[in-house]
Design a protein around this motif. Sequence first.
Motif, short mmCIF file in Angstrom:
data_model
loop_
_atom_site.label_atom_id
_atom_site.label_comp_id
_atom_site.label_asym_id
_atom_site.label_seq_id
_atom_site.Cartn_x
_atom_site.Cartn_y
_atom_site.Cartn_z
N ALA A 58 0.82 -1.22 0.00
CA ALA A 58 0.00 0.00 0.00
C ALA A 58 0.86 1.27 0.00
O ALA A 58 0.33 2.37 0.06
CB ALA A 58 -0.92 0.01 1.21
N PHE A 59 2.18 1.12 -0.11
CA PHE A 59 3.08 2.27 -0.05
C PHE A 59 3.85 2.43 -1.35
O PHE A 59 4.11 1.46 -2.06
CB PHE A 59 4.07 2.11 1.11
N ASP A 60 4.22 3.68 -1.62
CA ASP A 60 5.07 4.00 -2.76
C ASP A 60 6.39 4.55 -2.22
O ASP A 60 6.39 5.37 -1.29
CB ASP A 60 4.43 5.06 -3.66
N VAL A 61 7.50 4.13 -2.82
CA VAL A 61 8.82 4.62 -2.44
C VAL A 61 9.29 5.58 -3.51
O VAL A 61 9.23 5.28 -4.71
CB VAL A 61 9.82 3.44 -2.30
N ALA A 62 9.76 6.75 -3.08
CA ALA A 62 10.35 7.74 -3.99
C ALA A 62 11.77 8.03 -3.53
O ALA A 62 12.04 8.07 -2.33
CB ALA A 62 9.52 9.01 -4.00
N VAL A 63 12.68 8.21 -4.47
CA VAL A 63 14.08 8.48 -4.15
C VAL A 63 14.50 9.73 -4.91
O VAL A 63 14.16 9.90 -6.08
CB VAL A 63 14.98 7.29 -4.53
N PRO A 118 3.70 10.11 -19.69
CA PRO A 118 4.78 9.36 -19.05
C PRO A 118 4.23 8.22 -18.20
O PRO A 118 3.18 8.38 -17.58
CB PRO A 118 5.46 10.39 -18.16
N PRO A 119 4.89 7.08 -18.20
CA PRO A 119 4.41 5.96 -17.40
C PRO A 119 4.50 6.27 -15.91
O PRO A 119 5.36 7.01 -15.47
CB PRO A 119 5.35 4.82 -17.77
N THR A 120 3.57 5.74 -15.17
CA THR A 120 3.57 5.89 -13.73
C THR A 120 4.19 4.64 -13.12
O THR A 120 3.73 3.53 -13.40
CB THR A 120 2.13 6.06 -13.21
N VAL A 121 5.21 4.84 -12.36
CA VAL A 121 5.88 3.71 -11.70
C VAL A 121 5.78 3.95 -10.20
O VAL A 121 6.27 4.95 -9.69
CB VAL A 121 7.36 3.62 -12.11
N THR A 122 5.10 3.05 -9.52
CA THR A 122 4.92 3.18 -8.08
C THR A 122 5.12 1.82 -7.43
O THR A 122 5.26 0.81 -8.11
CB THR A 122 3.51 3.70 -7.74
N GLY A 123 5.11 1.82 -6.13
CA GLY A 123 5.20 0.56 -5.40
C GLY A 123 6.24 0.59 -4.31
O GLY A 123 6.95 1.57 -4.12
#
Length: 182
Positions: A58-63, A118-123
């Motif tokens: 249920a979380f998305d990681v962003a760097v 642009p593609p959405t990349v989450t997870g």
Amino acid sequence: MRHDDRPRRTAGALVLGAAVLPLLAACGVGDDVVVCPAIMQASTLEVRLADSWPDREAFDVAVDCPPGAGSCGLIRAGSVQLVPAPDAPPITDLSGGAAPSVAAPSDGSADAPAAPSPPTVTGPVWTGSVFSAPSEVVVTVVRSSTGDVALDRVVEVDWQAASPDGRGCPGPQRATVVLDAE
């Protein structure tokens, strides 16, 4: 009458020798000299939530790059989409035939594809590339459904040689950061 250009050739040879001699000395002529290829190699970074995170999917990681570091060139895998210009000729495949074009028909017909987004990349796993490996990155973990920030911190990155060649040449690096539940 022939002009003698030997003095000029001799001076040129002396200048060339003076420039090359320090380079040869620095390389250790006679020693085992290592010549490394001069190519840019992307390093790979993976930041992921540990399996112990409750409801980790249920979380998305962003760097991102640390504040004040400018752009460190982090690119998330799958987030870049290359699209040819609308007026670009079709791309030819290796067999010699024309590959299907994604360009809109020039006649303005209704069959024109929608403009790509642009593609959405989450997870819970962030995987990406960088050409200059930063020593630390900012990691933000957000709950997908609400946008609430669960974690926002600077983490140190321990880069390791991805494929050591044994010759001492720099090459691609790899790092994995695992975030434990707090």
